[in-house]
Design a protein around this motif. Structure first.
Motif, PDB file in Angstrom:
ATOM      1  N   PHE A 192       0.812  -1.215   0.000  1.00  0.00           N
ATOM      2  CA  PHE A 192       0.000   0.000   0.000  1.00  0.00           C
ATOM      3  C   PHE A 192       0.847   1.267   0.000  1.00  0.00           C
ATOM      4  O   PHE A 192       0.376   2.319  -0.421  1.00  0.00           O
ATOM      5  CB  PHE A 192      -0.943   0.015   1.207  1.00  0.00           C
ATOM      6  N   ASN A 193       2.090   1.172   0.447  1.00  0.00           N
ATOM      7  CA  ASN A 193       2.958   2.342   0.483  1.00  0.00           C
ATOM      8  C   ASN A 193       4.014   2.313  -0.615  1.00  0.00           C
ATOM      9  O   ASN A 193       5.062   2.927  -0.492  1.00  0.00           O
ATOM     10  CB  ASN A 193       3.629   2.459   1.862  1.00  0.00           C
ATOM     11  N   PHE A 231      -3.886   2.631  -7.687  1.00  0.00           N
ATOM     12  CA  PHE A 231      -5.117   3.056  -7.027  1.00  0.00           C
ATOM     13  C   PHE A 231      -5.842   4.199  -7.758  1.00  0.00           C
ATOM     14  O   PHE A 231      -7.049   4.100  -8.015  1.00  0.00           O
ATOM     15  CB  PHE A 231      -4.840   3.429  -5.568  1.00  0.00           C
ATOM     16  N   PRO A 232      -5.152   5.290  -8.133  1.00  0.00           N
ATOM     17  CA  PRO A 232      -5.882   6.347  -8.855  1.00  0.00           C
ATOM     18  C   PRO A 232      -6.429   5.897 -10.208  1.00  0.00           C
ATOM     19  O   PRO A 232      -7.517   6.319 -10.606  1.00  0.00           O
ATOM     20  CB  PRO A 232      -4.833   7.453  -9.043  1.00  0.00           C
ATOM     21  N   ILE A 233      -5.697   5.009 -10.890  1.00  0.00           N
ATOM     22  CA  ILE A 233      -6.185   4.514 -12.178  1.00  0.00           C
ATOM     23  C   ILE A 233      -7.472   3.721 -11.990  1.00  0.00           C
ATOM     24  O   ILE A 233      -8.456   3.928 -12.709  1.00  0.00           O
ATOM     25  CB  ILE A 233      -5.107   3.672 -12.894  1.00  0.00           C
ATOM     26  N   VAL A 234      -7.473   2.814 -10.999  1.00  0.00           N
ATOM     27  CA  VAL A 234      -8.668   2.004 -10.743  1.00  0.00           C
ATOM     28  C   VAL A 234      -9.827   2.895 -10.295  1.00  0.00           C
ATOM     29  O   VAL A 234     -10.963   2.724 -10.739  1.00  0.00           O
ATOM     30  CB  VAL A 234      -8.375   0.899  -9.706  1.00  0.00           C
ATOM     31  N   THR A 235      -9.538   3.858  -9.450  1.00  0.00           N
ATOM     32  CA  THR A 235     -10.584   4.769  -8.969  1.00  0.00           C
ATOM     33  C   THR A 235     -11.172   5.568 -10.124  1.00  0.00           C
ATOM     34  O   THR A 235     -12.398   5.707 -10.244  1.00  0.00           O
ATOM     35  CB  THR A 235     -10.013   5.715  -7.892  1.00  0.00           C
ATOM     36  N   TRP A 281      -0.112  -9.764  -7.533  1.00  0.00           N
ATOM     37  CA  TRP A 281       1.121  -8.993  -7.697  1.00  0.00           C
ATOM     38  C   TRP A 281       2.302  -9.674  -7.005  1.00  0.00           C
ATOM     39  O   TRP A 281       3.400  -9.706  -7.524  1.00  0.00           O
ATOM     40  CB  TRP A 281       0.924  -7.580  -7.162  1.00  0.00           C
ATOM     41  N   PHE A 282       2.089 -10.237  -5.814  1.00  0.00           N
ATOM     42  CA  PHE A 282       3.174 -10.821  -5.036  1.00  0.00           C
ATOM     43  C   PHE A 282       3.523 -12.224  -5.543  1.00  0.00           C
ATOM     44  O   PHE A 282       4.642 -12.482  -5.950  1.00  0.00           O
ATOM     45  CB  PHE A 282       2.801 -10.846  -3.548  1.00  0.00           C
ATOM     46  N   ILE A 283       2.569 -13.143  -5.503  1.00  0.00           N
ATOM     47  CA  ILE A 283       2.764 -14.511  -6.005  1.00  0.00           C
ATOM     48  C   ILE A 283       1.516 -14.876  -6.814  1.00  0.00           C
ATOM     49  O   ILE A 283       0.474 -15.219  -6.244  1.00  0.00           O
ATOM     50  CB  ILE A 283       2.988 -15.520  -4.857  1.00  0.00           C
ATOM     51  N   PRO A 284       1.608 -14.775  -8.136  1.00  0.00           N
ATOM     52  CA  PRO A 284       0.420 -14.947  -8.990  1.00  0.00           C
ATOM     53  C   PRO A 284      -0.338 -16.261  -8.797  1.00  0.00           C
ATOM     54  O   PRO A 284      -1.561 -16.273  -8.845  1.00  0.00           O
ATOM     55  CB  PRO A 284       0.975 -14.840 -10.410  1.00  0.00           C
ATOM     56  N   LYS A 285       0.378 -17.355  -8.553  1.00  0.00           N
ATOM     57  CA  LYS A 285      -0.335 -18.638  -8.454  1.00  0.00           C
ATOM     58  C   LYS A 285      -1.233 -18.733  -7.227  1.00  0.00           C
ATOM     59  O   LYS A 285      -2.098 -19.596  -7.162  1.00  0.00           O
ATOM     60  CB  LYS A 285       0.651 -19.802  -8.499  1.00  0.00           C
TER      61      LYS A 285
END
Length: 157
Positions: free
Chosen positions: A3-4, A12-16, A41-45
């Protein structure tokens, strides 16, 4: 994606923005896609873990509604759903802990026990998702809500 992080600052702004530009009836699809993208994003599977629990509990909800007058079948669906969903949580959250403690206990008593720890990273939000999924099935079982995706309205409480 944290988040940071810079990535989230862009994401976030794009999705919003897209959320407010899209027609109301398609917003759920955007949020679903964005949520999956964020989760992967972290581990796709690890999205497969969520999909499995969603399929288990969604199917259980539909079957519970279908068999609402057959109490034994309805209860069996609830129990199978709870056990299978909790097993997923147990495997990813507690299996390494239990395995390491069994190895330590065996060593304490001088037993030869091979150490088999899987070193599985805990998927983000798995506990939250598990409890949300369980509450959905329990609410359908109690008759407080209809299964998602059904055309009927939610029963009043």
């Amino acid at each position: 994606m944290l988040f940071n992080s810079i990535e989230f600052l862009i994401f976030f702004p794009i999705v919003t923005l897209l959320f407010y530009l899209m027609p109301h009836k398609w917003r759920w699809l955007l949020l679903l896609a964005a949520s999956c993208f964020f989760y992967m994003w972290f581990i796709p599977k690890y999205i497969l873990i969520l999909l499995v629990t969603i399929l288990i509990d969604y199917s259980a909800g539909v079957l519970i509604e279908k068999w609402k007058d057959d109490i034994p079948k309805k209860k069996t669906c609830l129990v199978v759903s709870i056990i299978s969903t909790c097993m997923v949580l147990f495997i990813f959250k507690y299996l390494n802990f239990c395995s390491a403690n069994l190895v330590a206990l065996a060593q304490h008593f001088g037993w030869a026990h091979p150490q088999k720890v899987l070193n599985i990273a805990l998927p983000i939000g798995l506990s939250f998702h598990t409890f949300q999924s369980l509450s959905y099935v329990i609410e359908v079982y109690r008759g407080n809500r209809r299964p998602s995706g059904t055309s009927a309205t939610t029963p009043s409480t």
